[in-house]
Scaffold this motif. Structure first.
Motif, mmCIF file in Angstrom:
data_model
loop_
_atom_site.group_PDB
_atom_site.id
_atom_site.type_symbol
_atom_site.label_atom_id
_atom_site.label_comp_id
_atom_site.label_asym_id
_atom_site.label_seq_id
_atom_site.Cartn_x
_atom_site.Cartn_y
_atom_site.Cartn_z
ATOM 1 N N LYS A 13 35.601 29.916 39.964
ATOM 2 C CA LYS A 13 36.710 29.135 40.542
ATOM 3 C C LYS A 13 36.443 28.762 42.005
ATOM 4 O O LYS A 13 36.610 27.610 42.392
ATOM 5 N N ASP A 28 42.743 34.450 47.081
ATOM 6 C CA ASP A 28 42.380 35.839 47.387
ATOM 7 C C ASP A 28 42.060 36.013 48.867
ATOM 8 O O ASP A 28 42.391 37.042 49.462
ATOM 9 N N ARG A 52 50.971 41.275 43.020
ATOM 10 C CA ARG A 52 51.372 40.119 42.198
ATOM 11 C C ARG A 52 52.543 39.355 42.829
ATOM 12 O O ARG A 52 52.644 38.134 42.706
ATOM 13 N N GLY A 73 42.247 35.519 39.256
ATOM 14 C CA GLY A 73 42.231 35.533 37.790
ATOM 15 C C GLY A 73 43.513 36.046 37.138
ATOM 16 O O GLY A 73 43.789 35.746 35.980
ATOM 17 N N ARG A 113 35.959 43.821 42.106
ATOM 18 C CA ARG A 113 37.338 43.630 41.636
ATOM 19 C C ARG A 113 37.950 44.955 41.165
ATOM 20 O O ARG A 113 37.322 45.683 40.381
ATOM 21 N N ARG A 131 44.656 37.617 28.262
ATOM 22 C CA ARG A 131 44.900 36.512 29.187
ATOM 23 C C ARG A 131 44.505 35.134 28.659
ATOM 24 O O ARG A 131 45.016 34.126 29.161
HETATM 25 C C1 S3P Z 1 42.231 39.621 39.687
HETATM 26 C C2 S3P Z 1 41.266 38.715 40.052
HETATM 27 C C3 S3P Z 1 40.747 38.624 41.411
HETATM 28 C C4 S3P Z 1 41.757 39.133 42.424
HETATM 29 C C5 S3P Z 1 42.236 40.501 42.037
HETATM 30 C C6 S3P Z 1 42.880 40.538 40.663
HETATM 31 C C7 S3P Z 1 42.664 39.666 38.279
HETATM 32 O O1 S3P Z 1 40.417 37.268 41.691
HETATM 33 O O2 S3P Z 1 42.843 38.267 42.556
HETATM 34 O O3 S3P Z 1 41.132 41.350 42.077
HETATM 35 O O4 S3P Z 1 43.643 40.355 37.969
HETATM 36 O O5 S3P Z 1 42.027 38.978 37.446
HETATM 37 P P1 S3P Z 1 39.132 36.494 41.078
HETATM 38 O O6 S3P Z 1 39.544 35.906 39.777
HETATM 39 O O7 S3P Z 1 38.864 35.442 42.096
HETATM 40 O O8 S3P Z 1 38.037 37.473 40.954
#
Ligand code: S3P
Length: 160
Positions: A13, A28, A52, A73, A113, A131
Motif C-alpha cells: 500500500k 500508520d 483502532r 491493514g 507488525r 478480512r
Molecule cells: C495492522 C496493519 C499495520 C498497522 C498495525 C495493524 C493490521 O499496517 O496499522 O500494525 O491490523 O493489519 P500495514 O498494513 O501498513 O502493515
C-alpha cells in the motif's frame, strides 16, 4: 475525493501510494507520530481497541481531503470504516495471496507488525481469511498485485 489504498499487511500500500503521489499520506506514520511510540508498543500498552479508535478518527479526517492515502491493514475491522470506505469514490483494494504476503511480512525487518509478532502462522492466516470479505465489501476497485511489479500496478490504477 481521497484515493485510499486498502489491503492486508505486505500488500504494498505505501509503496504504491508513494509512486502514485510523492505527497501521499501514510496513516500508520501519522498515527505513530500522534501516539509517540511504535504501533507495537501502543498495542501492548493501550490495547488494539484504543489504536483502532484513533485510526477511525484519522480516516474520517482524511476522507475530507483529496490525498492519496495508504491505510493500515486493519482499517476494515470496523464496520463504520467499511461503510465510509465503500462510499468513497476511489477505494482501491490491493489483493494478494497469503503465502506471498506472509513471505513479505517475514522479510520486513524494519516494520515489525504487532499482529505478526503475537500470532502463529495459522492464527495469522485466520485473520487474513476473516478480512478478505471486508476488503471486498469496502473497496470500489480491486487489483491483483500478487505477481506484478509496483510500476505495473501503478499503470493499472492510472489506467495507462
Ligand atoms: C495492522 C496493519 C499495520 C498497522 C498495525 C495493524 C493490521 O499496517 O496499522 O500494525 O491490523 O493489519 P500495514 O498494513 O501498513 O502493515
Amino acid at each position: 475525493m481521497a484515493k485510499i489504498l486498502i489491503g492486508f499487511m505486505g500488500a504494498g500500500k505505501s509503496t504504491i501510494a508513494r509512486l502514485l503521489d510523492e505527497n501521499y499520506v501514510d496513516m500508520d506514520a501519522i498515527l505513530t507520530e500522534r501516539i509517540g511510540m511504535t504501533i507495537s508498543e501502543y498495542f501492548s500498552k493501550e490495547g488494539e481497541d484504543s489504536f483502532r479508535a484513533l485510526e477511525s478518527e484519522l480516516l474520517e479526517e482524511l476522507l475530507e481531503t483529496d490525498k492519496v492515502v495508504s491505510s493500515g491493514g486493519g482499517i476494515v475491522k470496523n464496520e463504520r470504516n467499511r461503510e465510509l470506505l465503500s462510499q468513497n469514490q476511489e477505494t482501491i483494494y490491493l489483493e494478494a495471496d497469503f503465502d506471498t504476503l506472509y513471505k513479505r511480512i517475514s522479510n520486513d525487518k524494519e516494520n515489525k507488525r504487532p499482529l505478526f509478532i503475537t500470532n502463529s502462522r495459522s492464527d495469522f492466516k485466520a485473520i487474513f481469511e476473516e478480512r478478505k470479505v471486508w476488503y471486498e465489501d469496502s473497496c470500489t476497485r480491486k487489483i491483483d498485485v500478487t505477481s506484478k511489479l509496483p510500476e505495473e500496478i501503478v499503470k493499472e490504477i492510472q489506467g495507462i
